[in-house]
Design a protein around this motif. Structure first.
Motif, PDB file in Angstrom:
ATOM      1  N   HIS A   1       0.826  -1.209   0.000  1.00  0.00           N
ATOM      2  CA  HIS A   1       0.000   0.000   0.000  1.00  0.00           C
ATOM      3  C   HIS A   1       0.864   1.265   0.000  1.00  0.00           C
ATOM      4  CE1 HIS A   1       1.024  -0.666   4.192  1.00  0.00           C
ATOM      5  NE2 HIS A   1       0.639   0.559   4.486  1.00  0.00           N
ATOM      6  N   VAL A   2       2.120   1.122   0.425  1.00  0.00           N
ATOM      7  CA  VAL A   2       3.061   2.248   0.427  1.00  0.00           C
ATOM      8  C   VAL A   2       3.845   2.298  -0.881  1.00  0.00           C
ATOM      9  CG1 VAL A   2       5.009   3.317   1.630  1.00  0.00           C
ATOM     10  CG2 VAL A   2       3.280   2.050   2.935  1.00  0.00           C
ATOM     11  N   HIS A   3       4.248   1.130  -1.391  1.00  0.00           N
ATOM     12  CA  HIS A   3       5.187   1.049  -2.513  1.00  0.00           C
ATOM     13  C   HIS A   3       4.540   0.645  -3.834  1.00  0.00           C
ATOM     14  CE1 HIS A   3       8.833   1.409   0.036  1.00  0.00           C
ATOM     15  NE2 HIS A   3       8.045   0.868   0.936  1.00  0.00           N
ATOM     16  N   GLY A   4       3.264   0.266  -3.819  1.00  0.00           N
ATOM     17  CA  GLY A   4       2.604  -0.210  -5.023  1.00  0.00           C
ATOM     18  C   GLY A   4       2.556  -1.717  -5.081  1.00  0.00           C
ATOM     19  N   ASP A   5       1.681  -2.246  -5.921  1.00  0.00           N
ATOM     20  CA  ASP A   5       1.494  -3.702  -5.983  1.00  0.00           C
ATOM     21  C   ASP A   5       2.739  -4.433  -6.463  1.00  0.00           C
ATOM     22  OD1 ASP A   5      -1.090  -3.472  -5.055  1.00  0.00           O
ATOM     23  OD2 ASP A   5      -2.012  -3.527  -7.053  1.00  0.00           O
ATOM     24  N   ASP A   6       3.607  -3.756  -7.198  1.00  0.00           N
ATOM     25  CA  ASP A   6       4.876  -4.354  -7.628  1.00  0.00           C
ATOM     26  C   ASP A   6       6.036  -3.886  -6.747  1.00  0.00           C
ATOM     27  OD1 ASP A   6       4.981  -1.710  -8.447  1.00  0.00           O
ATOM     28  OD2 ASP A   6       5.687  -2.136 -10.485  1.00  0.00           O
ATOM     29  N   ALA A   7       5.703  -3.160  -5.667  1.00  0.00           N
ATOM     30  CA  ALA A   7       6.697  -2.551  -4.757  1.00  0.00           C
ATOM     31  C   ALA A   7       7.614  -1.568  -5.479  1.00  0.00           C
ATOM     32  CB  ALA A   7       7.521  -3.613  -4.023  1.00  0.00           C
ATOM     33  N   GLN A   8       7.226  -1.164  -6.671  1.00  0.00           N
ATOM     34  CA  GLN A   8       7.994  -0.205  -7.460  1.00  0.00           C
ATOM     35  C   GLN A   8       7.060   0.847  -8.043  1.00  0.00           C
ATOM     36  OE1 GLN A   8      11.997  -0.751  -8.319  1.00  0.00           O
ATOM     37  NE2 GLN A   8      11.131  -0.847  -6.264  1.00  0.00           N
ATOM     38  N   GLY A   9       6.149   1.313  -7.204  1.00  0.00           N
ATOM     39  CA  GLY A   9       5.297   2.423  -7.597  1.00  0.00           C
ATOM     40  C   GLY A   9       4.310   2.111  -8.691  1.00  0.00           C
ATOM     41  N   ASN A  10       3.927   0.815  -8.838  1.00  0.00           N
ATOM     42  CA  ASN A  10       3.008   0.381  -9.892  1.00  0.00           C
ATOM     43  C   ASN A  10       3.519   0.735 -11.284  1.00  0.00           C
ATOM     44  OD1 ASN A  10       1.232  -0.838  -8.123  1.00  0.00           O
ATOM     45  ND2 ASN A  10      -0.182   0.896  -8.043  1.00  0.00           N
ATOM     46  N   THR A  11       4.827   0.579 -11.474  1.00  0.00           N
ATOM     47  CA  THR A  11       5.405   0.785 -12.800  1.00  0.00           C
ATOM     48  C   THR A  11       5.312  -0.473 -13.665  1.00  0.00           C
ATOM     49  OG1 THR A  11       7.574   0.286 -11.826  1.00  0.00           O
ATOM     50  CG2 THR A  11       6.993   2.612 -12.099  1.00  0.00           C
ATOM     51  N   PHE A  12       5.328  -1.647 -13.026  1.00  0.00           N
ATOM     52  CA  PHE A  12       5.162  -2.939 -13.710  1.00  0.00           C
ATOM     53  C   PHE A  12       6.096  -3.087 -14.909  1.00  0.00           C
ATOM     54  CE2 PHE A  12       1.030  -2.052 -11.670  1.00  0.00           C
ATOM     55  CZ  PHE A  12       1.005  -3.125 -10.791  1.00  0.00           C
ATOM     56  N   ALA A  13       7.357  -2.746 -14.714  1.00  0.00           N
ATOM     57  CA  ALA A  13       8.356  -2.878 -15.770  1.00  0.00           C
ATOM     58  C   ALA A  13       8.700  -4.353 -15.996  1.00  0.00           C
ATOM     59  CB  ALA A  13       9.605  -2.092 -15.398  1.00  0.00           C
ATOM     60  N   PRO A  14       9.178  -4.713 -17.186  1.00  0.00           N
ATOM     61  CA  PRO A  14       9.535  -6.110 -17.450  1.00  0.00           C
ATOM     62  C   PRO A  14      10.647  -6.582 -16.521  1.00  0.00           C
ATOM     63  CG  PRO A  14       9.449  -4.843 -19.483  1.00  0.00           C
ATOM     64  CD  PRO A  14       9.361  -3.857 -18.367  1.00  0.00           C
ATOM     65  N   PRO A  15      10.634  -7.864 -16.154  1.00  0.00           N
ATOM     66  CA  PRO A  15      11.684  -8.377 -15.285  1.00  0.00           C
ATOM     67  C   PRO A  15      13.005  -8.542 -16.025  1.00  0.00           C
ATOM     68  CG  PRO A  15      10.237 -10.165 -15.957  1.00  0.00           C
ATOM     69  CD  PRO A  15       9.623  -8.891 -16.483  1.00  0.00           C
ATOM     70  N   SER A  16      14.075  -8.663 -15.252  1.00  0.00           N
ATOM     71  CA  SER A  16      15.387  -8.944 -15.819  1.00  0.00           C
ATOM     72  C   SER A  16      15.438 -10.368 -16.366  1.00  0.00           C
ATOM     73  CB  SER A  16      16.455  -8.775 -14.726  1.00  0.00           C
ATOM     74  OG  SER A  16      17.692  -9.282 -15.141  1.00  0.00           O
ATOM     75  N   GLN A  17      16.307 -10.595 -17.323  1.00  0.00           N
ATOM     76  CA  GLN A  17      16.560 -11.946 -17.807  1.00  0.00           C
ATOM     77  C   GLN A  17      17.613 -12.655 -16.959  1.00  0.00           C
ATOM     78  OE1 GLN A  17      14.644 -13.356 -20.364  1.00  0.00           O
ATOM     79  NE2 GLN A  17      13.552 -11.449 -19.885  1.00  0.00           N
ATOM     80  N   HIS A  18      18.239 -11.931 -16.044  1.00  0.00           N
ATOM     81  CA  HIS A  18      19.238 -12.510 -15.164  1.00  0.00           C
ATOM     82  C   HIS A  18      18.581 -13.121 -13.933  1.00  0.00           C
ATOM     83  CE1 HIS A  18      21.575  -9.669 -17.646  1.00  0.00           C
ATOM     84  NE2 HIS A  18      22.558 -10.533 -17.500  1.00  0.00           N
ATOM     85  N   THR A  19      19.307 -13.951 -13.229  1.00  0.00           N
ATOM     86  CA  THR A  19      18.772 -14.634 -12.058  1.00  0.00           C
ATOM     87  C   THR A  19      19.716 -14.453 -10.873  1.00  0.00           C
ATOM     88  OG1 THR A  19      19.859 -16.709 -12.694  1.00  0.00           O
ATOM     89  CG2 THR A  19      17.588 -16.381 -13.444  1.00  0.00           C
TER      90      THR A  19
END
Length: 332
Positions: free
Chosen positions: A83-101
């Motif tokens: 509720h503070v940081h957004g549902d993705d914890a990144q301000g609801n930016t929903f950027a694609p994930p990294s290909q790295h692990t």
């Protein structure tokens, strides 16, 4: 040229974690050798995804990421602060994930490995729940002898909390781990709400941050509005409080801070003061000082109790601004 200070960044990204990583990577005095993730602002799978993405965008995929604890030592994980940081914890930016692990070592294993391989060289900066540090101490208690400093964003010594009236969120999330970390025989500096609530990044300064060039800077800027709106709504301030980045500022300019040393205990009960960081002021009316026994033989913690907040913000901005190009040499 002075030697860079080597860091492991223990984090639960988090908008303010992203801002702290942005600040850290821009500081030429600091060298990030690894990033360890933990539950906190969100579940650890989410915070690890965010950490990997942040390093991708920063062009620093050479820095290893070790996935850490997914729950506290003894109490259940209660869902984070989306509720503070957004549902993705990144301000609801929903950027694609990294290909790295993440690497195969757990965060605790990575901490032990790196500390033992580089004794007397590493500083740990922890800006989430302290579970990874506690687990590392349980794996090898001798690491406390080999760390230069442990700088923690968390706790509240002489002020109210932010997740409850008594407690700060990171410590409240795993009070047992925090009590273990504050009691270990290493140098701990606590950058808590006593100072972070005095460092205010205003809307005008946030707008200036949004103008910084580069994919990483632009991504971090995009995460801030959701987080900023929370602080403006709940705390009735212009902008936001600077939490995690204030710990980075302490590494770069400790002269901006006033600190006092006290032994610290953390309330690990399920009562109303769960997660409260209690400094011992050395006062007791009881015969033989029975009330002080919980603090007996505990190491002193370096607690930040005062800060030049405008100086911290100025340091952040000076570090993040692109350096001006030198003027051309005039001929003739």
């Amino acid at each position: 040229m002075p030697q860079k200070r080597k860091l492991i960044f223990d984090t639960d990204p988090g908008v303010d974690d992203a801002m702290a990583l942005q600040f850290l990577l821009a500081a030429p005095q600091l060298e990030l050798i690894g990033l360890t993730t933990v539950f906190g602002n969100g579940p650890v799978d989410l915070t690890t995804t965010n950490a990997l993405r942040l390093l991708d965008l920063a062009g620093r995929t050479d820095i290893p990421v070790a996935r850490g604890a997914d729950k506290p030592l003894r109490v259940p994980f209660e869902g984070g602060a989306l509720h503070v940081h957004g549902d993705d914890a990144q301000g609801n930016t929903f950027a694609p994930p990294s290909q790295h692990t993440a690497i195969s070592l757990s965060a605790a294993e990575f901490l032990v490995q790196q500390i033992k391989a580089q004794p007397g060289e590493l500083t740990i900066v922890a800006v989430g729940p302290l579970t990874n540090l506690a687990l590392a101490l349980q794996l090898d208690p001798t690491i406390a002898n080999d760390v230069v400093d442990v700088v923690i964003m968390g706790g509240n010594a002489f002020c109210s909390g932010n997740i409850t009236p008594a407690a700060e969120a990171n410590v409240w999330s795993d009070p047992d781990a925090a009590d273990l970390v504050f009691g270990a025989n290493w140098r701990v500096t606590m950058i808590g709400l006593d100072v972070t609530h005095r460092v205010n990044l205003t809307g005008a300064t946030i707008a200036e941050l949004a103008k910084l060039p580069g994919a990483f800077n632009q991504y971090v800027a995009a995460t801030i509005p959701f987080y900023q709106a929370f602080y403006e709504r709940v705390n009735n301030i212009d902008g936001l409080y600077v939490h995690d980045s204030t710990a980075i500022a302490y590494l770069l300019a400790p002269e901006l801070f006033d600190c006092k040393q006290y032994p610290v205990r953390v309330d690990t009960s399920a009562g109303i003061s769960r997660g409260k960081t209690w400094p011992s002021l050395g006062e007791s009316d009881l015969e033989e000082g029975e009330a002080l026994l919980p603090w007996k033989n505990r190491p002193l913690v370096n607690i930040a109790v005062g800060v030049r907040g405008e100086g911290v913000v100025q340091l952040m901005m000076d570090t993040l601004r692109p350096h001006p190009r030198p003027l051309p040499v005039m001929k003739g």
